[in-house]
Structures are given as structure tokens and as C-alpha cells.
Design a protein around this motif. Sequence first.
Motif, PDB file in Angstrom:
ATOM      1  N   SER A  45      52.072  92.603   9.294  1.00 59.46           N
ATOM      2  CA  SER A  45      52.980  93.152  10.186  1.00 59.46           C
ATOM      3  C   SER A  45      52.096  94.248  11.201  1.00 59.46           C
ATOM      4  N   ARG A  46      52.113  93.713  12.416  1.00 57.32           N
ATOM      5  CA  ARG A  46      51.485  94.632  13.389  1.00 57.32           C
ATOM      6  C   ARG A  46      52.242  95.810  13.796  1.00 57.32           C
ATOM      7  N   LYS A  47      53.511  95.740  13.375  1.00 54.61           N
ATOM      8  CA  LYS A  47      54.663  96.861  13.589  1.00 54.61           C
ATOM      9  C   LYS A  47      54.087  98.189  12.713  1.00 54.61           C
ATOM     10  N   ASP A  48      54.154  97.863  11.410  1.00 53.55           N
ATOM     11  CA  ASP A  48      53.784  98.847  10.527  1.00 53.55           C
ATOM     12  C   ASP A  48      52.452  98.795   9.736  1.00 53.55           C
ATOM     13  N   PHE A  49      51.740  97.920  10.203  1.00 49.84           N
ATOM     14  CA  PHE A  49      50.542  97.591   9.414  1.00 49.84           C
ATOM     15  C   PHE A  49      50.369  97.775   7.969  1.00 49.84           C
ATOM     16  N   LYS A  50      51.518  96.591   7.672  1.00 49.24           N
ATOM     17  CA  LYS A  50      51.520  96.707   6.221  1.00 49.24           C
ATOM     18  C   LYS A  50      51.565  95.269   5.864  1.00 49.24           C
ATOM     19  N   LEU A  51      51.124  94.923   4.612  1.00 45.83           N
ATOM     20  CA  LEU A  51      50.850  93.583   4.190  1.00 45.83           C
ATOM     21  C   LEU A  51      52.165  93.093   3.380  1.00 45.83           C
ATOM     22  N   TYR A  52      52.610  91.863   3.716  1.00 46.51           N
ATOM     23  CA  TYR A  52      53.870  91.442   3.153  1.00 46.51           C
ATOM     24  C   TYR A  52      53.676  89.992   2.590  1.00 46.51           C
ATOM     25  N   VAL A  53      54.637  89.594   1.631  1.00 47.34           N
ATOM     26  CA  VAL A  53      54.758  88.099   1.077  1.00 47.34           C
ATOM     27  C   VAL A  53      56.149  87.927   1.885  1.00 47.34           C
ATOM     28  N   TRP A  54      55.868  86.717   2.756  1.00 40.73           N
ATOM     29  CA  TRP A  54      56.947  86.339   3.813  1.00 40.73           C
ATOM     30  C   TRP A  54      57.423  85.025   3.334  1.00 40.73           C
ATOM     31  N   GLU A  55      58.633  84.945   2.899  1.00 42.59           N
ATOM     32  CA  GLU A  55      59.338  83.684   2.608  1.00 42.59           C
ATOM     33  C   GLU A  55      60.149  83.192   3.638  1.00 42.59           C
ATOM     34  N   GLN A 102      43.053  83.944  21.105  1.00 43.75           N
ATOM     35  CA  GLN A 102      42.365  83.954  19.764  1.00 43.75           C
ATOM     36  C   GLN A 102      42.243  85.223  19.475  1.00 43.75           C
ATOM     37  N   THR A 103      42.659  85.748  18.294  1.00 41.31           N
ATOM     38  CA  THR A 103      42.436  87.482  17.790  1.00 41.31           C
ATOM     39  C   THR A 103      41.890  87.285  16.449  1.00 41.31           C
ATOM     40  N   GLU A 104      40.786  87.854  16.259  1.00 41.85           N
ATOM     41  CA  GLU A 104      39.970  88.134  15.141  1.00 41.85           C
ATOM     42  C   GLU A 104      40.913  89.351  14.459  1.00 41.85           C
ATOM     43  N   LEU A 105      40.753  89.464  13.061  1.00 42.31           N
ATOM     44  CA  LEU A 105      41.176  90.462  12.147  1.00 42.31           C
ATOM     45  C   LEU A 105      40.255  91.650  12.605  1.00 42.31           C
ATOM     46  N   THR A 106      40.882  92.840  12.763  1.00 39.60           N
ATOM     47  CA  THR A 106      40.319  94.195  12.956  1.00 39.60           C
ATOM     48  C   THR A 106      39.552  94.313  11.379  1.00 39.60           C
ATOM     49  N   GLU A 107      38.621  95.355  11.452  1.00 35.45           N
ATOM     50  CA  GLU A 107      38.058  95.857  10.258  1.00 35.45           C
ATOM     51  C   GLU A 107      38.984  96.392   9.572  1.00 35.45           C
ATOM     52  N   LEU A 108      40.216  97.098  10.093  1.00 34.14           N
ATOM     53  CA  LEU A 108      41.048  97.796   9.082  1.00 34.14           C
ATOM     54  C   LEU A 108      41.941  96.697   8.658  1.00 34.14           C
ATOM     55  N   GLU A 109      42.300  95.827   9.300  1.00 29.66           N
ATOM     56  CA  GLU A 109      43.098  94.473   8.896  1.00 29.66           C
ATOM     57  C   GLU A 109      42.266  93.735   7.542  1.00 29.66           C
ATOM     58  N   LYS A 110      40.898  93.619   7.863  1.00 28.56           N
ATOM     59  CA  LYS A 110      40.175  92.947   6.719  1.00 28.56           C
ATOM     60  C   LYS A 110      40.191  93.770   5.536  1.00 28.56           C
ATOM     61  N   GLU A 111      40.205  95.115   5.657  1.00 27.09           N
ATOM     62  CA  GLU A 111      40.056  96.042   4.541  1.00 27.09           C
ATOM     63  C   GLU A 111      41.438  95.809   3.991  1.00 27.09           C
ATOM     64  N   LEU A 112      42.281  95.927   4.866  1.00 28.37           N
ATOM     65  CA  LEU A 112      43.761  95.959   4.107  1.00 28.37           C
ATOM     66  C   LEU A 112      43.989  94.673   3.111  1.00 28.37           C
ATOM     67  N   LEU A 113      43.548  93.428   3.650  1.00 23.48           N
ATOM     68  CA  LEU A 113      43.632  92.246   2.904  1.00 23.48           C
ATOM     69  C   LEU A 113      42.712  92.141   1.555  1.00 23.48           C
ATOM     70  N   THR A 114      41.408  92.800   1.734  1.00 28.14           N
ATOM     71  CA  THR A 114      40.615  92.825   0.706  1.00 28.14           C
ATOM     72  C   THR A 114      41.129  93.772  -0.544  1.00 28.14           C
ATOM     73  N   GLU A 115      41.652  94.831  -0.129  1.00 21.62           N
ATOM     74  CA  GLU A 115      42.048  96.089  -1.206  1.00 21.62           C
ATOM     75  C   GLU A 115      43.485  96.006  -1.660  1.00 21.62           C
ATOM     76  N   SER A 116      44.376  95.292  -1.028  1.00 15.39           N
ATOM     77  CA  SER A 116      45.710  95.269  -1.417  1.00 15.39           C
ATOM     78  C   SER A 116      45.849  94.431  -2.550  1.00 15.39           C
ATOM     79  N   ASP A 117      46.890  94.808  -3.618  1.00 14.13           N
ATOM     80  CA  ASP A 117      47.095  94.131  -4.521  1.00 14.13           C
ATOM     81  C   ASP A 117      48.268  93.016  -4.371  1.00 14.13           C
ATOM     82  N   VAL A 118      48.796  92.882  -2.980  1.00 17.59           N
ATOM     83  CA  VAL A 118      49.788  91.995  -2.478  1.00 17.59           C
ATOM     84  C   VAL A 118      49.256  90.604  -2.472  1.00 17.59           C
TER      85      VAL A 118
END
Length: 128
Positions: A45-55, A102-118
Motif C-alpha cells: 500500500s502506497r498510502k501507509d507503506f505496509k505489505l498486505y496479503v489482499w484477497e 512503468q514504475t520500478e520499486l523503490t529501494e525501500l519497497e524492495k527492502e520491505l519485500l525481502t525483509e517482511s515475513d508477510v
Amino acid sequence: KPVEVRLHETSAEGKWGTALCDGEKCVLCKQGKKIKYKYAYLAISRKDFKLYVWEAPITVFRQIMAYASNPEYGDPTKYDLTVRREGEKPNITYTIVASPKQTELTELEKELLTESDVSVEKAYEVKA
């Protein structure tokens, strides 16, 4: 990549929810409850910069696949998707709008994806 999930919709005291279908030993199937197929996505979510599982329902999956198969858009992980939700349960409609750039993921977003347990796999106990 989305994961197809088999669910039963539930309602108790005016609140809607879902329960995973347990296959052959599923109590809800034995009670005659219909299976709903949903698709689970890992989303930032670009609103709160969190990673979610969206159903999401199959209608969302079809809209995303329409963008993915369009050569002007292609891989939906390369651009932002805006989700518009209208209505109330059980009559919710989702509209997906793809960003034309086209929008590449930012470094912070890449870090969020690699470090999150979600993960979708953990959320639904899917074997990779």
C-alpha cells in the motif's frame, strides 16, 4: 503471482467473513455451503507503506489479467494498480485502474519485500 484460494463465506451477528475450505474433510462443504474461489495477492500500500496479503474475487483477477495480456501494459508488477471499491457486502464491486507509466520499486519497497515475513504462502499455508 496470485494464489487461488478456496473459501466459504460466513456471516455471524451481521459481520461477514471467510473460512478456508478444508477439502474432503470440510465441515462447511458437508453443510452445503458453496465454495468461493478468491485470489490472494501480496500488495504494497502506497498510502501507509505496509505489505498486505489482499484477497480478491475472480473479477479482480480477470481485470489484472486483461492488463497483463495487453502489450501496452504487460507485467503488472511493473506498474501501480489502483483499486476502487464500491458497495457493501455482499454486493461489492471492484474496479482496477492501471497506471500508464512503468514504475520500478523503490529501494525501500524492495527492502520491505525481502525483509517482511508477510507472504501469501504463509497466510494460506501454501506449499511453495
